[in-house]
Design a protein around this motif. Structure first.
Motif, PDB file in Angstrom:
ATOM      1  N   GLY A 194      74.454  49.180  77.130  1.00  0.00           N
ATOM      2  CA  GLY A 194      75.361  50.042  76.382  1.00  0.00           C
ATOM      3  C   GLY A 194      76.385  50.764  77.219  1.00  0.00           C
ATOM      4  N   GLU A 195      76.091  50.968  78.499  1.00  0.00           N
ATOM      5  CA  GLU A 195      77.017  51.687  79.376  1.00  0.00           C
ATOM      6  C   GLU A 195      77.990  50.752  80.080  1.00  0.00           C
ATOM      7  N   TYR A 196      77.803  49.458  79.903  1.00  0.00           N
ATOM      8  CA  TYR A 196      78.702  48.479  80.511  1.00  0.00           C
ATOM      9  C   TYR A 196      79.777  48.074  79.507  1.00  0.00           C
ATOM     10  N   ALA A 197      80.790  47.376  79.990  1.00  0.00           N
ATOM     11  CA  ALA A 197      81.835  46.873  79.096  1.00  0.00           C
ATOM     12  C   ALA A 197      81.248  45.910  78.072  1.00  0.00           C
ATOM     13  N   TRP A 198      80.136  45.271  78.417  1.00  0.00           N
ATOM     14  CA  TRP A 198      79.440  44.351  77.521  1.00  0.00           C
ATOM     15  C   TRP A 198      79.073  45.032  76.203  1.00  0.00           C
ATOM     16  N   ARG A 199      78.376  46.154  76.258  1.00  0.00           N
ATOM     17  CA  ARG A 199      77.991  47.035  75.147  1.00  0.00           C
ATOM     18  C   ARG A 199      76.956  46.453  74.195  1.00  0.00           C
ATOM     19  N   TYR A 200      77.043  45.159  73.842  1.00  0.00           N
ATOM     20  CA  TYR A 200      76.177  44.599  72.825  1.00  0.00           C
ATOM     21  C   TYR A 200      74.743  44.427  73.326  1.00  0.00           C
ATOM     22  N   ILE A 201      73.801  44.364  72.388  1.00  0.00           N
ATOM     23  CA  ILE A 201      72.443  44.015  72.756  1.00  0.00           C
ATOM     24  C   ILE A 201      72.449  42.608  73.351  1.00  0.00           C
ATOM     25  N   TRP A 202      71.425  42.323  74.157  1.00  0.00           N
ATOM     26  CA  TRP A 202      71.362  41.015  74.798  1.00  0.00           C
ATOM     27  C   TRP A 202      70.547  40.043  73.950  1.00  0.00           C
ATOM     28  N   ALA A 203      70.462  38.813  74.456  1.00  0.00           N
ATOM     29  CA  ALA A 203      69.643  37.799  73.806  1.00  0.00           C
ATOM     30  C   ALA A 203      68.234  37.837  74.400  1.00  0.00           C
ATOM     31  N   PRO A 204      67.176  37.646  73.609  1.00  0.00           N
ATOM     32  CA  PRO A 204      67.162  37.202  72.214  1.00  0.00           C
ATOM     33  C   PRO A 204      67.090  38.327  71.181  1.00  0.00           C
ATOM     34  N   ALA A 205      67.378  39.568  71.575  1.00  0.00           N
ATOM     35  CA  ALA A 205      67.324  40.671  70.609  1.00  0.00           C
ATOM     36  C   ALA A 205      68.318  40.488  69.476  1.00  0.00           C
ATOM     37  N   ASP A 206      69.317  39.623  69.693  1.00  0.00           N
ATOM     38  CA  ASP A 206      70.327  39.390  68.665  1.00  0.00           C
ATOM     39  C   ASP A 206      69.858  38.440  67.572  1.00  0.00           C
ATOM     40  N   ALA A 207      68.727  37.753  67.777  1.00  0.00           N
ATOM     41  CA  ALA A 207      68.226  36.801  66.780  1.00  0.00           C
ATOM     42  C   ALA A 207      67.697  37.545  65.557  1.00  0.00           C
ATOM     43  N   GLU A 208      67.983  37.040  64.382  1.00  0.00           N
ATOM     44  CA  GLU A 208      67.627  37.748  63.147  1.00  0.00           C
ATOM     45  C   GLU A 208      66.131  37.971  63.018  1.00  0.00           C
ATOM     46  N   GLY A 209      65.323  37.005  63.423  1.00  0.00           N
ATOM     47  CA  GLY A 209      63.887  37.111  63.258  1.00  0.00           C
ATOM     48  C   GLY A 209      63.160  37.838  64.361  1.00  0.00           C
ATOM     49  N   VAL A 210      63.873  38.254  65.397  1.00  0.00           N
ATOM     50  CA  VAL A 210      63.282  38.995  66.514  1.00  0.00           C
ATOM     51  C   VAL A 210      63.412  40.494  66.240  1.00  0.00           C
ATOM     52  N   ILE A 211      62.363  41.252  66.505  1.00  0.00           N
ATOM     53  CA  ILE A 211      62.399  42.702  66.313  1.00  0.00           C
ATOM     54  C   ILE A 211      63.050  43.330  67.530  1.00  0.00           C
ATOM     55  N   ALA A 212      64.290  43.781  67.396  1.00  0.00           N
ATOM     56  CA  ALA A 212      65.056  44.366  68.493  1.00  0.00           C
ATOM     57  C   ALA A 212      64.882  45.876  68.503  1.00  0.00           C
ATOM     58  N   VAL A 213      64.465  46.416  69.652  1.00  0.00           N
ATOM     59  CA  VAL A 213      64.167  47.848  69.744  1.00  0.00           C
ATOM     60  C   VAL A 213      65.086  48.510  70.769  1.00  0.00           C
ATOM     61  N   GLY A 214      65.871  49.467  70.315  1.00  0.00           N
ATOM     62  CA  GLY A 214      66.738  50.230  71.190  1.00  0.00           C
ATOM     63  C   GLY A 214      66.062  51.498  71.686  1.00  0.00           C
ATOM     64  N   GLY A 215      66.791  52.266  72.493  1.00  0.00           N
ATOM     65  CA  GLY A 215      66.249  53.481  73.082  1.00  0.00           C
ATOM     66  C   GLY A 215      66.833  54.737  72.465  1.00  0.00           C
ATOM     67  N   ASP A 216      65.975  55.722  72.217  1.00  0.00           N
ATOM     68  CA  ASP A 216      66.400  57.040  71.737  1.00  0.00           C
ATOM     69  C   ASP A 216      66.451  57.977  72.941  1.00  0.00           C
ATOM     70  N   ARG A 217      67.542  58.721  73.049  1.00  0.00           N
ATOM     71  CA  ARG A 217      67.704  59.626  74.193  1.00  0.00           C
ATOM     72  C   ARG A 217      66.838  60.866  74.070  1.00  0.00           C
ATOM     73  N   PHE A 218      66.532  61.288  72.839  1.00  0.00           N
ATOM     74  CA  PHE A 218      65.851  62.557  72.618  1.00  0.00           C
ATOM     75  C   PHE A 218      64.508  62.353  71.920  1.00  0.00           C
ATOM     76  N   THR A 219      63.683  63.387  71.955  1.00  0.00           N
ATOM     77  CA  THR A 219      62.389  63.341  71.265  1.00  0.00           C
ATOM     78  C   THR A 219      62.446  64.023  69.901  1.00  0.00           C
ATOM     79  N   ASN A 220      63.567  64.645  69.572  1.00  0.00           N
ATOM     80  CA  ASN A 220      63.660  65.382  68.311  1.00  0.00           C
ATOM     81  C   ASN A 220      64.896  65.017  67.491  1.00  0.00           C
ATOM     82  N   LYS A 221      65.568  63.940  67.889  1.00  0.00           N
ATOM     83  CA  LYS A 221      66.779  63.506  67.194  1.00  0.00           C
ATOM     84  C   LYS A 221      66.805  61.994  67.101  1.00  0.00           C
ATOM     85  N   VAL A 222      67.484  61.494  66.070  1.00  0.00           N
ATOM     86  CA  VAL A 222      67.751  60.053  65.965  1.00  0.00           C
ATOM     87  C   VAL A 222      69.096  59.814  66.641  1.00  0.00           C
ATOM     88  N   PHE A 223      69.060  59.432  67.913  1.00  0.00           N
ATOM     89  CA  PHE A 223      70.292  59.366  68.706  1.00  0.00           C
ATOM     90  C   PHE A 223      70.179  58.237  69.727  1.00  0.00           C
TER      91      PHE A 223
END
Length: 409
Positions: A216-245
């Motif tokens: 996310g901090e690179y010019a690329w920005r997008y999730i990588w493969a295979p997280a982009d596959a529809e049937g794969v459960i892609a999990v991102g990172g939350d910065r905080f413990t008390n916010k959806v961010f």
């Protein structure tokens, strides 16, 4: 080449060379405990769910320390590691020293002595099958063969009856041979070999959880493969413990695909490599409760348990999963789980009455594409949401258990 967070690699390299630093261990313990609080993991534990009887495959670049890490001592004592297979022996010995996979497993199976709240992670009682299908930084030579090795790894796991797999590695543009690199536009779930491979296995019954990538901090920005596959459960990172961010490093979903990625986010101080195993642990508890669940069932229940469902976006997906909602859905698939209030607003402002200091606003260009996310606090018990130009919809997350979907008319 399979990749993971560069900053994580540096931390683990220090640990490997100089030994385990107590402060680093405390941060790992704090990270997974906070993640469990956020998803209300106590609801699983009260039901006696710890992944018992569930087979989990872990595909990663190395498992150094798996036989000595104190937080995983029970895996050795109870003989819960059923397989270790190395599919890349041609890589140099240094690659075999990576502890990335071991650290990932700790977020699924770790038990820390100071953890009095949960006494271990979500899948501490599961059976583990470990395969190293790809090298990491320092590999002598890497190519698309890494992706074919992952296909082989799935074949092995499938033959052993493993249905749940964690992959905290991914593929994008860091192959040794530049002509084999992918482009951001190819993160569409079908253009990369690895995404096609994982989609095939998902359609054949394999439940695959993949980290969204620290791009996310690179010019690329997008999730990588295979997280982009529809049937794969892609999990991102939350910065905080008390916010959806969305954490700044966490990749975003490609806006040009007909579905939303990532699927969910989870808190971790280390990168998406360690948000993925939190969700894998959730799935292990789900399968212990009902081992007839298909990959589609699992994905649907996870989505519906999310804090922003049914209004996902390409920054955080459906938000934070909730064990309480998951249990309700397992008991009654038609139960209502959403806490999101949908409103149509003709004015240029909308007032939310709350005293929360944990407000996140997602200004969107359409139903799912986020232009920006911003943090706010209520003033005098009120928070005024302002309409932004060219933003027909706005999502407002208030803490972890309340949200608003505003349709500007």
């Amino acid at each position: 080449m399979a990749r993971y967070s560069y900053r994580v690699f540096i931390s683990f390299l220090i640990l490997t060379i100089f030994g385990c630093v107590p402060e680093e261990e405390r941060q790992h313990e704090t990270g997974y405990v906070e993640s469990l609080h956020m998803i209300h993991a106590e609801a699983f534990f009260q039901e006696g769910l710890r992944g018992k009887g569930v087979k989990i495959g872990v595909l990663d670049i190395g498992f150094a320390g798996i036989n000595s890490d104190t937080s995983l001592a029970h895996l050795r004592t109870n003989e819960q590691v059923y397989l270790f297979r190395d599919l890349v022996p041609e890589y140099p010995v240094s690659a075999l020293r990576y502890s990335h996979g071991t650290q990932v497993i700790k977020y699924m199976a770790g038990i820390y002595p100071d953890d009095t709240a949960f006494e271990g992670s979500l899948a501490r009682d599961a059976m583990y099958y470990l395969i190293r299908p790809a090298g990491g930084a320092g590999a002598k030579e890497d190519s698309r063969n890494d992706e074919l090795n992952i296909d082989t790894a799935f074949m092995i796991l499938d033959s052993l009856g493993v249905r749940l797999v964690n992959m905290s590695i991914g593929f994008w543009n860091e192959y040794t041979r530049e002509n084999e690199n992918y482009t951001p536009e190819q993160m569409d779930g079908k253009s990369s070999a690895i995404s096609s491979i994982c989609q095939k296995w998902a359609e054949n019954g394999m439940i695959i959880v993949n980290s969204a990538g620290n791009t996310g901090e690179y010019a690329w920005r997008y999730i990588w493969a295979p997280a982009d596959a529809e049937g794969v459960i892609a999990v991102g990172g939350d910065r905080f413990t008390n916010k959806v961010f969305k954490a700044s490093y966490s990749g975003i979903g490609n806006p040009d695909v007909p579905y939303v990625k990532p699927d969910l986010i989870a808190y971790t101080p280390w990168g998406t490599s360690f948000s993925a195993p939190i969700v894998t642990g959730i799935v292990a508890c789900m399968l212990q409760k009902d081992n007839t669940l298909s990959p589609g069932d699992v994905l649907d229940i996870l989505h519906r348990s999310g804090s922003l469902y049914p209004y996902p976006n390409n920054f955080v997906g459906c938000g934070i999963p909730d064990a309480r909602k998951i249990l309700a859905l397992l008991e009654n698939r038609d139960s209502t789980t959403s806490h999101v209030k949908a409103v149509k607003v003709r004015d240029d402002t909308f007032t939310i009455y709350t005293s929360s200091k944990n407000i996140v606003v997602f200004d969107k260009t359409d139903a799912t594409i986020v232009r920006r996310q911003t943090i706010h606090e209520a003033s005098d018990g009120m928070f005024v949401v302002k309409r932004k130009r060219n933003s027909p919809r706005t999502t407002v997350a208030v803490g972890l258990d309340e949200a608003w979907e505003i349709f500007w008319e």
